[in-house]
Scaffold this active site. Structure first.
Site, mmCIF file in Angstrom:
data_model
loop_
_atom_site.group_PDB
_atom_site.id
_atom_site.type_symbol
_atom_site.label_atom_id
_atom_site.label_comp_id
_atom_site.label_asym_id
_atom_site.label_seq_id
_atom_site.Cartn_x
_atom_site.Cartn_y
_atom_site.Cartn_z
ATOM 1 N N SER A 46 0.828 -1.219 0.000
ATOM 2 C CA SER A 46 0.000 0.000 0.000
ATOM 3 C C SER A 46 0.857 1.262 0.000
ATOM 4 C CB SER A 46 -0.972 0.008 1.184
ATOM 5 O OG SER A 46 -0.281 0.198 2.408
ATOM 6 N N HIS A 47 2.161 1.119 0.277
ATOM 7 C CA HIS A 47 3.050 2.298 0.205
ATOM 8 C C HIS A 47 4.319 1.996 -0.587
ATOM 9 C CE1 HIS A 47 0.117 3.606 3.105
ATOM 10 N NE2 HIS A 47 0.500 4.838 2.849
ATOM 11 N N ARG A 51 2.511 4.018 -5.187
ATOM 12 C CA ARG A 51 2.410 5.427 -4.754
ATOM 13 C C ARG A 51 3.102 6.405 -5.715
ATOM 14 N NH1 ARG A 51 -1.283 6.771 -0.701
ATOM 15 N NH2 ARG A 51 -1.663 4.801 0.327
ATOM 16 N N PHE A 120 2.907 11.130 2.085
ATOM 17 C CA PHE A 120 2.220 9.983 1.474
ATOM 18 C C PHE A 120 2.723 8.665 2.043
ATOM 19 C CE2 PHE A 120 5.394 7.702 -0.916
ATOM 20 C CZ PHE A 120 6.453 8.598 -0.830
ATOM 21 N N ALA A 122 4.616 5.500 4.481
ATOM 22 C CA ALA A 122 4.532 4.696 5.701
ATOM 23 C C ALA A 122 5.470 5.307 6.744
ATOM 24 C CB ALA A 122 4.951 3.265 5.390
ATOM 25 N N THR A 159 -6.868 8.994 7.939
ATOM 26 C CA THR A 159 -6.490 7.606 8.222
ATOM 27 C C THR A 159 -5.314 7.576 9.208
ATOM 28 O OG1 THR A 159 -5.167 7.665 6.192
ATOM 29 C CG2 THR A 159 -7.310 6.608 6.067
ATOM 30 N N PHE A 178 0.451 1.523 12.013
ATOM 31 C CA PHE A 178 -0.848 1.273 11.385
ATOM 32 C C PHE A 178 -1.651 2.546 11.204
ATOM 33 C CE2 PHE A 178 -1.326 -0.238 15.913
ATOM 34 C CZ PHE A 178 -2.043 0.858 16.409
ATOM 35 N N GLU A 187 -5.225 0.531 0.711
ATOM 36 C CA GLU A 187 -5.772 -0.822 0.571
ATOM 37 C C GLU A 187 -7.111 -0.794 -0.164
ATOM 38 O OE1 GLU A 187 -4.756 -3.849 1.131
ATOM 39 O OE2 GLU A 187 -2.841 -3.253 1.988
ATOM 40 N N ARG A 303 2.585 -13.558 17.111
ATOM 41 C CA ARG A 303 3.758 -13.004 16.443
ATOM 42 C C ARG A 303 3.916 -11.541 16.809
ATOM 43 N NH1 ARG A 303 3.256 -9.419 11.895
ATOM 44 N NH2 ARG A 303 1.528 -9.846 10.457
ATOM 45 N N PRO A 305 4.467 -7.622 15.860
ATOM 46 C CA PRO A 305 4.248 -6.789 14.675
ATOM 47 C C PRO A 305 5.579 -6.569 13.967
ATOM 48 C CG PRO A 305 3.951 -5.507 16.717
ATOM 49 C CD PRO A 305 4.088 -6.938 17.113
HETATM 50 P P1 NDP Z 1 -1.570 -3.222 8.680
HETATM 51 O O1 NDP Z 1 -2.918 -3.455 9.242
HETATM 52 O O2 NDP Z 1 -1.179 -3.953 7.460
HETATM 53 O O3 NDP Z 1 -0.462 -3.522 9.792
HETATM 54 C C1 NDP Z 1 -0.464 -2.835 11.001
HETATM 55 C C2 NDP Z 1 0.623 -3.323 11.926
HETATM 56 O O4 NDP Z 1 0.159 -4.497 12.581
HETATM 57 C C3 NDP Z 1 1.942 -3.703 11.248
HETATM 58 O O5 NDP Z 1 2.997 -3.307 12.078
HETATM 59 C C4 NDP Z 1 1.816 -5.213 11.134
HETATM 60 O O6 NDP Z 1 3.055 -5.888 11.055
HETATM 61 C C5 NDP Z 1 1.094 -5.560 12.398
HETATM 62 N N1 NDP Z 1 0.355 -6.800 12.317
HETATM 63 C C6 NDP Z 1 -0.504 -7.209 11.349
HETATM 64 N N2 NDP Z 1 -1.001 -8.411 11.644
HETATM 65 C C7 NDP Z 1 -0.461 -8.790 12.836
HETATM 66 C C8 NDP Z 1 -0.572 -9.936 13.666
HETATM 67 N N3 NDP Z 1 -1.352 -10.958 13.329
HETATM 68 N N4 NDP Z 1 0.128 -9.971 14.811
HETATM 69 C C9 NDP Z 1 0.946 -8.947 15.175
HETATM 70 N N5 NDP Z 1 1.095 -7.840 14.414
HETATM 71 C C10 NDP Z 1 0.409 -7.767 13.263
HETATM 72 O O7 NDP Z 1 -1.337 -1.664 8.431
HETATM 73 P P2 NDP Z 1 -2.315 -0.528 7.896
HETATM 74 O O8 NDP Z 1 -3.031 -0.983 6.668
HETATM 75 O O9 NDP Z 1 -3.123 0.007 8.983
HETATM 76 O O10 NDP Z 1 -1.213 0.579 7.473
HETATM 77 C C11 NDP Z 1 -0.291 0.292 6.431
HETATM 78 C C12 NDP Z 1 0.675 1.425 6.256
HETATM 79 O O11 NDP Z 1 0.014 2.583 5.786
HETATM 80 C C13 NDP Z 1 1.417 1.869 7.523
HETATM 81 O O12 NDP Z 1 2.797 1.707 7.249
HETATM 82 C C14 NDP Z 1 1.059 3.338 7.695
HETATM 83 O O13 NDP Z 1 2.126 4.171 8.129
HETATM 84 C C15 NDP Z 1 0.660 3.722 6.292
HETATM 85 N N6 NDP Z 1 -0.254 4.862 6.283
HETATM 86 C C16 NDP Z 1 0.229 6.099 5.953
HETATM 87 C C17 NDP Z 1 -0.615 7.188 5.952
HETATM 88 C C18 NDP Z 1 -0.128 8.571 5.664
HETATM 89 O O14 NDP Z 1 -0.907 9.501 5.713
HETATM 90 N N7 NDP Z 1 1.125 8.783 5.378
HETATM 91 C C19 NDP Z 1 -2.032 7.056 6.290
HETATM 92 C C20 NDP Z 1 -2.406 5.721 6.665
HETATM 93 C C21 NDP Z 1 -1.549 4.675 6.647
HETATM 94 P P3 NDP Z 1 3.519 -6.547 9.611
HETATM 95 O O15 NDP Z 1 3.812 -5.358 8.728
HETATM 96 O O16 NDP Z 1 4.711 -7.375 9.935
HETATM 97 O O17 NDP Z 1 2.357 -7.364 9.108
HETATM 98 O O1 PYC Z 2 -3.052 4.922 2.827
HETATM 99 O O2 PYC Z 2 -4.474 6.038 4.085
HETATM 100 C C1 PYC Z 2 -3.475 5.996 3.336
HETATM 101 C C2 PYC Z 2 -2.745 7.237 3.060
HETATM 102 C C3 PYC Z 2 -3.243 8.506 3.105
HETATM 103 C C4 PYC Z 2 -2.194 9.349 2.770
HETATM 104 C C5 PYC Z 2 -1.106 8.564 2.536
HETATM 105 N N1 PYC Z 2 -1.454 7.275 2.727
#
Ligand code: NDP
Ligand code: PYC
Length: 343
Positions: A46-47, A51, A120, A122, A159, A178, A187, A303, A305
């Site tokens: 997703s990043h 992107r 934008f 992670a 988000t 997250f 996503e 596990r 994260p």
């Molecule tokens: P995910 O739900 O994919 O993952 C969230 C976290 O939970 C990760 O650290 C992941 O580790 C961990 N995790 C997932 N499953 C498990 C499990 N079963 N047990 C333990 N830990 C677990 O992330 P999101 O979709 O919420 O976000 C993805 C990315 O988007 C992030 O990096 C975030 O910074 C980015 N983002 C950026 C934004 C922006 O404005 N710049 C806005 C929103 C999001 P693992 O990766 O190892 O699975």
């Molecule tokens: O994936 O939610 C997202 C996001 C918003 C801005 C950058 N990433």
């Protein structure tokens, strides 16, 4: 066009070339390419390369400054500020890290405030840069109004990602990162592109009704994770990394941008702590006590994260990163056409 496997440095160089061809200065092209290639390396699609086009689209729309030179303002205090001057956040973060780490080491804790940046990315690459220096770290930022508050009916909060990192001697750090929405908005877009429906509980449509349709979700609102709890954390991020640092909240960022198709501009807050300073004089070594806690978590079959991400990283570093034919076609189109090829 077929799948292609390349090394992390080769992908970083290719993304840098595309971004420079699109008009970004070498400073920004390099900083963006490092986090985008790291996203692919760690299987964070997703990043990752998806992107690139959004970054170039934001540039083409004149909503980010291609050659901004970030400016550092640091004194002896705990708050280090970097003005991104309307550019992407990544180079501003890289500029601020040494001063943030220095202040955290001498004061026990410090904050990096980034203002006027387009964001934008992670956040885990950022907290990992601090855990690499032995610091505990937190990072957070708003995005743009796209999430309904728990019990609400339309997009208001961002988000709003939140990341935490704890250094582990001799191993990968403990890191989570997250969105405070059920998933990152990226996503939803990836589901739309793949023609897949959304799981229940991810989103509501423009009328406030639950939806599994990615198009309807993008036109409506995403939902916070964990109901009222995620909603409150997302609101906290609006307050700390928007209002408190004198920068835009997610609704203000959307109003300024006018669309969710481009990367939003606002600020970011990063906190760094020296664990030894906090534990000073108390019984037990904080690093050893943390390891004991992680062992019990793992001992239950859970596990940590980022474990999935670190496993993907190890594989990518030994076998390379494979991009599929569609991804390669996009990269080739952007490399050949620059901003003219941006849809
Ligand atoms: P995910 O739900 O994919 O993952 C969230 C976290 O939970 C990760 O650290 C992941 O580790 C961990 N995790 C997932 N499953 C498990 C499990 N079963 N047990 C333990 N830990 C677990 O992330 P999101 O979709 O919420 O976000 C993805 C990315 O988007 C992030 O990096 C975030 O910074 C980015 N983002 C950026 C934004 C922006 O404005 N710049 C806005 C929103 C999001 P693992 O990766 O190892 O699975
Ligand atoms: O994936 O939610 C997202 C996001 C918003 C801005 C950058 N990433």
């Amino acid at each position: 066009m077929t799948d292609r496997t390349m090394t992390v440095p080769a992908l970083t160089a290719l993304v840098t070339e595309i971004l420079e061809r699109g008009g970004l200065s070498p400073l920004h092209a390099g900083a963006l390419a490092r986090v985008i290639a790291a996203g692919e390396r760690d299987a964070c699609k997703s990043h990752g390369v998806y992107r690139i086009e959004g970054c170039l689209r934001t540039l083409k729309a004149g909503k980010v400054v291609a050659d901004a030179v970030p400016e550092l303002h640091a004194d002896d205090g705990a708050v280090v500020r970097v003005s991104a001057k309307g550019g992407f956040s990544n180079a501003a973060f890289e500029l601020g890290v040494p001063a943030l780490a220095d202040r955290a080491a001498s004061l026990g804790m410090a904050a990096l405030v980034i203002n006027d940046c387009t964001h934008f990315a992670a956040l885990w690459p950022e907290v990992e840069m601090l855990t690499d220096r032995g610091l505990v770290a937190m990072a957070m930022c708003p995005s743009y109004a796209s999430v309904a508050p728990a019990g609400g009916t339309s997009a208001l909060l961002g988000t709003n990602p939140f990341a935490f990192g704890w250094p582990r001697p001799g191993g990968d750090p403990y890191v989570f990162d997250f969105a405070t929405s059920v998933v990152a908005r990226g996503e939803i877009e990836l589901h739309r592109r793949a023609g897949k429906t959304l799981p229940d509980g991810w989103a509501i449509d423009a009328q406030g009704n639950p939806t599994n349709d990615p198009e309807a979700a993008l036109a409506g609102a995403m939902l916070p994770f964990g109901g009222h709890k995620g909603s409150a954390i997302a609101t906290m991020i609006e307050l700390l990394a928007g209002v408190m640092i004198g920068d835009l909240t997610s609704p203000e960022a959307l109003e300024a941008l006018g669309t969710t198709a481009l990367a939003p501009a606002h600020g970011e807050l990063i906190l760094a702590f020296d664990p030894a300073r906090f534990a000073a004089g108390r019984p037990g070594d904080p690093m050893a006590r943390a390891e004991a806690l992680f062992e019990v978590i793992l001992g239950q079959g859970a596990r940590l994260p980022s474990q999935r991400r670190f496993a993907a990283r190890a594989k990518a570093l030994s076998d390379g990163i494979t991009l599929n034919a569609d991804e390669m076609a996009i990269l080739d189109r952007l490399r050949e056409g620059g901003l003219d090829a941006v849809s």
